[in-house]
Design an enzyme around this catalytic site. Structure first.
Site, PDB file in Angstrom:
ATOM      1  N   HIS A  84       0.819  -1.218   0.000  1.00  0.00           N
ATOM      2  CA  HIS A  84       0.000   0.000   0.000  1.00  0.00           C
ATOM      3  C   HIS A  84       0.847   1.261   0.000  1.00  0.00           C
ATOM      4  CE1 HIS A  84       0.111  -0.026   4.559  1.00  0.00           C
ATOM      5  NE2 HIS A  84       0.052   1.270   4.374  1.00  0.00           N
ATOM      6  N   ASP A 219       1.050  -7.677   2.419  1.00  0.00           N
ATOM      7  CA  ASP A 219       1.164  -6.252   2.097  1.00  0.00           C
ATOM      8  C   ASP A 219       2.637  -5.838   1.931  1.00  0.00           C
ATOM      9  OD1 ASP A 219       0.843  -3.545   1.811  1.00  0.00           O
ATOM     10  OD2 ASP A 219      -0.504  -3.306   3.527  1.00  0.00           O
ATOM     11  N   SER A 648       3.961   2.220   8.459  1.00  0.00           N
ATOM     12  CA  SER A 648       3.744   1.247   7.404  1.00  0.00           C
ATOM     13  C   SER A 648       5.048   1.006   6.691  1.00  0.00           C
ATOM     14  CB  SER A 648       2.726   1.757   6.405  1.00  0.00           C
ATOM     15  OG  SER A 648       1.452   1.424   6.845  1.00  0.00           O
TER      16      SER A 648
HETATM   17  N1  ARG Z   1      -4.601   0.486   7.559  1.00  0.00           N
HETATM   18  C1  ARG Z   1      -3.283   0.456   7.003  1.00  0.00           C
HETATM   19  C2  ARG Z   1      -2.644   1.838   7.132  1.00  0.00           C
HETATM   20  O1  ARG Z   1      -3.100   2.661   7.827  1.00  0.00           O
HETATM   21  C3  ARG Z   1      -3.299  -0.050   5.599  1.00  0.00           C
HETATM   22  C4  ARG Z   1      -3.942   0.822   4.599  1.00  0.00           C
HETATM   23  C5  ARG Z   1      -3.965   0.343   3.191  1.00  0.00           C
HETATM   24  N2  ARG Z   1      -5.064  -0.526   2.870  1.00  0.00           N
HETATM   25  C6  ARG Z   1      -6.326  -0.129   2.507  1.00  0.00           C
HETATM   26  N3  ARG Z   1      -7.249  -1.022   2.311  1.00  0.00           N
HETATM   27  N4  ARG Z   1      -6.664   1.098   2.323  1.00  0.00           N
HETATM   28  O2  ARG Z   1      -2.138   2.473   6.299  1.00  0.00           O
HETATM   29  N1  GLU Z   2      -1.082   1.305   7.655  1.00  0.00           N
HETATM   30  C1  GLU Z   2      -0.467   2.367   8.382  1.00  0.00           C
HETATM   31  C2  GLU Z   2       0.451   3.231   7.511  1.00  0.00           C
HETATM   32  O1  GLU Z   2       0.210   3.428   6.353  1.00  0.00           O
HETATM   33  C3  GLU Z   2       0.282   1.822   9.528  1.00  0.00           C
HETATM   34  C4  GLU Z   2      -0.646   1.256  10.450  1.00  0.00           C
HETATM   35  C5  GLU Z   2      -0.947   2.201  11.570  1.00  0.00           C
HETATM   36  O2  GLU Z   2      -1.502   3.285  11.390  1.00  0.00           O
HETATM   37  O3  GLU Z   2      -0.595   1.773  12.650  1.00  0.00           O
HETATM   38  O4  GLU Z   2       1.380   3.827   7.973  1.00  0.00           O
END
Ligand code: ARG
Ligand code: GLU
Length: 713
Positions: A84, A219, A648
């Site tokens: 991502h 991921d 991330s």
């Molecule tokens: N929650 C994770 C973060 O904050 C992964 C985000 C990417 N995935 C998504 N389905 N949008 O970035």
């Molecule tokens: N998915 C998040 C990012 O893009 C990291 C997960 C979080 O926020 O802890 O940085």
């Protein structure tokens, strides 16, 4: 197995609490609590993690493109980060014919790696505390006088650094300006895409599983840093060579055990752990719900068309994912704040501080009054900014508006014009005006219905009906430069931005007549006069008190180990591999396996499809050296590390400094950890290195990449 875990959890939990982890922690790498880390199982020294003078683990960790984190896993500059995080790049190289989002991409050799102009990675080569120098002489000053002196001091400190031509220094405030730290940074600019799994692996579970445990997402994506012949940063050139790092991370494929020591090394973006109760309450009841409601409408509207049409799906994939991401996070955050009684806890904490130090009362009273006064403005700010962000035609109009203002003030130059034109061109590439008309129509109606008239332009009540809005917007679009349909100089903004900007005076004249510019101007003017000034003025008073409150917390609460809120600087979080007990009678194990992917498998589904080759490998149990004691390949695992957005792609390391996982998310029940870390529920989620290597080796047949790495068995 489950039973044993519950027993273990019961025994271990008090032990973790005893280690002072109850507040979480994202520590500055030069100020690590080595003793606690060693007590938890770390076998290396703090110096091996960060040493400005010698190669250390820090030399393998970079900030990826200003947002995420990435790490070097080979002597040839091979870079690992999240799928991502590289999503925008993977998307840019994709088309309906060459759909790397759907099919994945694997370079066959270095010659096949894809360039990504504009993408950068930053190394931190040194960190120095410079609080005394920056704050010198400011002790008795406040407000603007203090700010001015700090600015002068900052420039002086900055100029005092002896730098190589390819380095720069950035100084960041910590603890709300009670301390300052300087970072020496080296930026590399030739970053090439090496490999990415298909989205059905890299984004498996998509938005349904996002922020949720148990998880089964691969991921990850791989890039490579290129340097000039002297191994220094350079602009993209085909003559550049793979970067030779001072350190790279060995990749461990040893089995994990619950309670193993781990640490996460990366660039967490923003947390606010030290706010007063009133601020948390406003986030929970006002601003988070407002932002959630705007995004909800935008997402629903986009989703319908993305599912029906492949071209739209590709165009909007990256934007949709980023809007959906925080939409969902805020929902989890509000729930978690309620469940962990964050406001009640904070109120109690404030009382306990006041009991020890009566001066705290004045600060808290002041903050209560200011946040209460600011609340209506903060709410309108949340609505306005989300409406503009998600109604793309209005956010486009705002970019043109900025241009018009600087043009008329004589402030445009070649550089700013080139970057504006590039920005607009790439915006139009992924813009569907007809689709956005629907989003914009709905968001204008939402804004008109939710907001008191005193915050809105006169006559804005006419926008209360979304169907009427849609007809109006469709009519406007036909004859608008902004929508990309009216032609100027023989071209439209959507087809040839250079031509449209060829005669700026004429463009400005046309824009003044543009219906979207008129609407955006009215909205902006009423927002600025009714809200922004007042909000900012109250915020600067809040900032003064928040700085004082931070200092008072540190002086008064002697037992608490303080770490500065995240601010996109390099940090270390540490903890243990661990499951959790998020609800009554629910226990989460710490690790998922490949059979769990198959449990979730829905053939043809846009979120839960599984590529055929992965199914074949699963059925043949062709796991090579990547299975664990269960006989299966582990996929994701959780631990107690305190992480946030920006982490991330962060490396997750074991007691010896080997890579064991790739951070990519947190679990739903713990997402309030940005505001209130709760060790019972807060867990970070990582991709297991075994799964990453399994996909590279067995799924993608990219053994040449495995051969570059140092594998620890
Ligand atoms: N929650 C994770 C973060 O904050 C992964 C985000 C990417 N995935 C998504 N389905 N949008 O970035
Ligand atoms: N998915 C998040 C990012 O893009 C990291 C997960 C979080 O926020 O802890 O940085």
């Amino acid at each position: 197995m489950k039973r044993r875990n519950i027993l273990l959890a019961a025994i271990i939990f008090p032990a973790v609490m005893a280690f002072g982890q109850q507040y979480g922690g994202m520590w500055i790498p030069t100020e690590l609590n080595e003793k606690e880390m060693k007590d938890l199982g770390m076998k290396i020294s703090a110096k091996q993690i960060f040493d400005p003078a010698k190669p250390s683990i820090k030399d393998a960790v970079v900030q990826f493109n200003g947002g995420c984190t990435a790490e070097i896993i080979s002597p040839q500059g091979l870079l690992l980060t999240n799928h991502h995080c590289g999503y925008g790049q993977i998307q840019k190289h994709s088309s309906v014919q060459n759909d790397y989002l759907s099919d994945g991409f694997w370079a066959k050799n270095m010659g096949g790696e894809l360039a990504n102009p504009g993408v950068t990675v930053d190394f931190i080569t040194d960190i120095k505390e410079v609080s005394a120098e920056v704050l010198a002489g400011t002790q008795n000053l406040e407000g603007k006088a203090a700010e001015d002196l700090i600015r002068t001091n900052l420039e002086k400190v900055q100029a005092g650094f002896k730098l190589e031509p390819w380095q720069k220094v950035v100084i960041k405030p910590m603890y709300y300006g009670n301390k300052y730290y300087a970072y020496v940074i080296e930026t590399f600019k030739d970053i090439r895409l090496v490999g990415a799994p298909p989205s059905s692996i890299g984004k498996f579970g998509s938005d349904t599983d996002n922020w949720v445990w148990p998880r089964h997402t691969g991921d990850f994506a791989m890039f490579r840093i290129y340097a000039d012949k002297n191994n220094r940063p350079a602009e993209y050139s085909k003559d550049n060579v793979p970067y030779k790092p001072k350190h790279f991370l060995p990749v461990s494929i040893k089995d994990k055990q619950e309670n193993d020591f781990t640490f996460v090394f990366g660039f967490p973006g923003r947390t606010t752990e030290y706010l007063p109760a009133i601020a948390v309450e406003k986030i929970m009841t006002d601003t988070d719900p407002a932002m959630i409601s705007v995004r909800e409408v935008a997402l629903k509207t986009l989703d319908e068309k993305m599912r029906a049409d492949d071209e739209t799906r590709i165009k909007y994939a990256s934007k949709y994912a980023s809007v959906a991401n925080y939409w969902k996070k805020w929902i989890g955050e509000v729930e978690g704040l309620k469940k962990s009684d964050a406001v009640g806890k904070k109120k109690k904490y404030e009382q306990s501080l006041i009991a020890k130090n009566p001066q705290v009362k004045t600060t808290i009273d002041g903050l209560n009054a200011l946040y209460t006064e600011q609340a209506p403005y903060a709410l309108n700010r949340a609505y306005y900014s989300e409406v503009i962000r998600n109604a793309e035609t209005l956010s486009l109009a705002n970019q043109y508006l900025n241009f018009m203002q600087s043009y008329e003030a004589g402030k445009t130059d070649d550089k700013s014009m080139t970057s504006l034109k590039n920005r607009l061109a790439s915006f139009y590439k992924d813009y569907d005006g007809a689709l956005d008309a629907k989003v914009t129509a709905k968001l204008l109606a939402l804004y008109a219905n939710k907001t008191p008239q005193s915050f809105l332009p006169t006559n804005f009540a006419q926008f209360k009906d979304e169907n009427a809005n849609l007809s109006l917007i469709e009519e406007w679009s036909k004859n608008s430069v902004v929508s990309g349909r009216k032609s100027l100089n023989g071209a439209t903004a959507a087809t040839d931005i250079q031509k449209v900007f060829a005669n700026p005076a004429e463009l400005v004249k046309a824009l003044k007549d543009d219906p979207f510019i008129k609407l955006a101007t009215q909205l902006r003017t009423s927002y600025m006069t009714s809200t922004e000034d007042k909000y900012a003025q109250l915020q600067s008073q809040i900032d003064v008190l928040q700085k004082r409150y931070m200092a008072q917390q540190m002086e008064t609460d002697k037992d608490r180990p303080f770490f500065p809120d995240a601010n996109s600087t390099l940090r270390v979080a540490y903890g243990q591999v661990k499951g959790s007990n998020p609800r009554d009678a629910v226990y989460y194990g710490y690790q998922t396996h490949i059979s769990g992917i198959m449990e979730k498998y829905v053939p043809g589904d846009y979120e839960f499809d599984v590529p055929k080759k992965l199914i074949d490998l699963y059925q043949a149990k062709d796991y090579g050296i990547y299975k664990d004691k269960t006989g299966e390949v582990p996929v994701n695992f959780t631990a107690t590390n305190h992480t946030t957005g920006g982490n991330s792609g962060s490396p997750v390391l074991d007691a010896h400094g080997n890579l064991i996982g790739l951070n990519f998310d947190r679990q739903w029940e713990g997402t309030m950890s940005d505001i209130n870390f709760d060790p019972r529920f807060s867990r970070n989620i990582m991709v297991d290195t075994k799964y990453i290597l399994f996909i590279i080796d067995k799924y993608a047949d990219a053994k040449w990449l495995i051969n570059e790495m140092k594998i620890v068995k």
